[in-house]
Design a protein around this motif. Sequence first.
Motif, mmCIF file in Angstrom:
data_model
loop_
_atom_site.group_PDB
_atom_site.id
_atom_site.type_symbol
_atom_site.label_atom_id
_atom_site.label_comp_id
_atom_site.label_asym_id
_atom_site.label_seq_id
_atom_site.Cartn_x
_atom_site.Cartn_y
_atom_site.Cartn_z
ATOM 1 N N ILE A 83 -131.663 65.214 -10.728
ATOM 2 C CA ILE A 83 -131.420 65.883 -9.447
ATOM 3 C C ILE A 83 -130.089 66.632 -9.501
ATOM 4 O O ILE A 83 -129.078 66.088 -9.957
ATOM 5 N N ASP A 84 -130.098 67.866 -9.043
ATOM 6 C CA ASP A 84 -128.884 68.669 -8.852
ATOM 7 C C ASP A 84 -128.693 68.802 -7.347
ATOM 8 O O ASP A 84 -129.511 69.412 -6.660
ATOM 9 N N LEU A 85 -127.605 68.202 -6.814
ATOM 10 C CA LEU A 85 -127.425 68.101 -5.366
ATOM 11 C C LEU A 85 -126.063 68.651 -4.956
ATOM 12 O O LEU A 85 -125.028 68.192 -5.426
ATOM 13 N N ASN A 86 -126.072 69.679 -4.099
ATOM 14 C CA ASN A 86 -124.848 70.240 -3.537
ATOM 15 C C ASN A 86 -124.722 69.820 -2.078
ATOM 16 O O ASN A 86 -125.667 69.977 -1.298
ATOM 17 N N LEU A 99 -126.659 70.739 1.163
ATOM 18 C CA LEU A 99 -126.831 72.187 1.181
ATOM 19 C C LEU A 99 -128.046 72.605 0.348
ATOM 20 O O LEU A 99 -128.809 73.475 0.742
ATOM 21 N N THR A 100 -128.190 71.997 -0.822
ATOM 22 C CA THR A 100 -129.333 72.313 -1.678
ATOM 23 C C THR A 100 -129.606 71.140 -2.605
ATOM 24 O O THR A 100 -128.695 70.425 -3.024
ATOM 25 N N ASP A 395 -117.714 79.538 2.499
ATOM 26 C CA ASP A 395 -117.305 78.386 3.309
ATOM 27 C C ASP A 395 -118.502 77.449 3.395
ATOM 28 O O ASP A 395 -119.514 77.782 4.007
ATOM 29 N N PRO A 396 -118.429 76.283 2.751
ATOM 30 C CA PRO A 396 -119.611 75.397 2.738
ATOM 31 C C PRO A 396 -120.061 74.962 4.131
ATOM 32 O O PRO A 396 -121.250 74.676 4.329
ATOM 33 N N CYS A 404 -126.573 79.093 -0.355
ATOM 34 C CA CYS A 404 -126.874 77.770 -0.909
ATOM 35 C C CYS A 404 -127.667 77.877 -2.209
ATOM 36 O O CYS A 404 -127.432 77.118 -3.158
ATOM 37 N N LEU A 405 -128.592 78.825 -2.273
ATOM 38 C CA LEU A 405 -129.380 78.998 -3.494
ATOM 39 C C LEU A 405 -128.487 79.348 -4.683
ATOM 40 O O LEU A 405 -128.767 78.957 -5.822
ATOM 41 N N GLN A 406 -127.408 80.076 -4.423
ATOM 42 C CA GLN A 406 -126.501 80.471 -5.506
ATOM 43 C C GLN A 406 -125.689 79.298 -6.042
ATOM 44 O O GLN A 406 -125.106 79.384 -7.132
#
Length: 425
Positions: A83-86, A99-100, A395-396, A404-406
Motif C-alpha cells: 500500500i502507498d498511502l498519503n 489524501l490518496t 497545501d495538503p 492528490c493523484l500527483q
Amino acid sequence: MGPKKMSGAPKAVVVGGSIAGLSCAHALISAGWQVAVIEKSGAAPSGSPTGAGLGLDPQSLEIVVRWISNPDLLRDITSSLSIDLNRATDSEKKISWTLTRDENFNFRAAHWTDLHSILHKALPARIILWGHQLLSFQISDDQSSVKAKAIVIQTNDVVEIVGDLLIAADGCLSSIRQHFLPDFKLRYSGYRAWRGVLDFSGKESSDTIAGIHRAYPQLGNCLYFDLANGTHCVLYELKNKRLNWLWYINGPEPTLKGNSLTMKPSDEMIKKMHMEAEKVWLPELAKVMIETKEPFINVIYDTEPLPRLFWDNVVLVGDAAHPTTPHGLRSTNMSILDARILGQCLDKWGLANLGLALEEYQMIRLPVISEQVLHARKLGRFKQGLVLHDRKTFDPKTATPEECLQLMQRSMPYFDGAPSISTPN
C-alpha cells in the motif's frame, strides 16, 4: 607493487562496493566476465551508522532473485509494502486524514545492510578488494584496457589493476564522473532529511509501539507519507521489528564535512528536532522519533541529467550516473537495473564490440533515469510546499483530487517497469 592482471575471460574493474557495485559484479559474472571490486571500507558492513530502509520494486526484486543462490533469502530480509498511502496532518489539531491510497503498490522494504549482505554473500570469494581506495585510472592509448591505481589503506601499498572495462559505482560524489565532467555539480534540493531506524525488539507491547500501530494501522504492509504545512515524513516497517522514518525539512544548504552527504547531529540538534517533532506530527510519530537512537541527517541533492554515461571503456552506474532525491524510491532500483542492463549488453555484444555494448546501455538507460530523476525532484518540491514553475504551492489541507493523484508513487515514469535490452529474433 606491480599490476594485478586477470587472465582469460573479459575483465571489469568496479570502483565502489555498495549495492550498485555488488549488483554490477553479479550482472557481469552472469555475462561471463571476471570482476574485481575496489572498496575503501575495510570489511563488509555488519551494520551501518548511516544505513537505513529502502524500497525494492517488482523489477528489482526479480533481478536480485536471479543473482542470489537462495531466493528465500530475499523474502526473509524484506517486508511487504503493498500500500502507498498519503495523508494530510493538521499540526495544531493533531489529526490526519487520507489524501490518496494505492493498494497495488507491490514494493518490498529492506534495510540497506541486509540487502548488501545477501548480495555480498552470493558473490565468489575474494573478488572484493576491501580497504582499497582509488587513486587514479588511465585508459590505454589504444583504448583496449584501463588501469586503476589504488592505495591499500591499511599498509599504504599502491596496487594497479588492469581490466577491459572500468565501472564507476562510486556514488553521488563520484570522482570518476568528476574526471569526465569537471563542471558538473550536485544541486541542493532546498531541504534535508532527518533519518532513523527504531529497533523495538523486546518492546512490542510498549506504549510507543502500541500507539504507533493504532495511529498507523497498516504498518508492516504500507508505505506511509504524512504531509503537513511545508514538510513531509515517511514511515514504514522493516523486518526484525524495526521502524524506518524520514522527515524532510526545508532550509538553507548546510556545510558538509568530508566526502559525505550525511551529517552526525549534535545532542543539541537532536533535542531541537525532538521538540519540533512534537509540534508538527502526531504524538505517536513524534514518540518514535524521540526514542530512536542515533538519528542522522541526510542532505538531499540531485543533478541535472547527465549528457552521457560512458567514455571509451569507462562507464557510470548507480548514483554516480544519476544522483537523485529519494522521493520516488528510485536510487537502489535504478542501480540494480543499471547493472542488469549493462551485463546484458556486454553479454549480447561481447568484448570485441565493447563500444556498441556501452552505446546500447546508454541508449536504454539514459532516457529512463533522466525522466525519473526529474520527476523525483518535482515530487519532492511539491510535497515540501516549495515553488514549482507550473503550479501553485501545494497545501495538503486544501489539496484537490488532481493534486492528490500527483502524490502517488505510481505517477513516477516507468513505474510499471523500465525498458530492458532488445534481443534478436
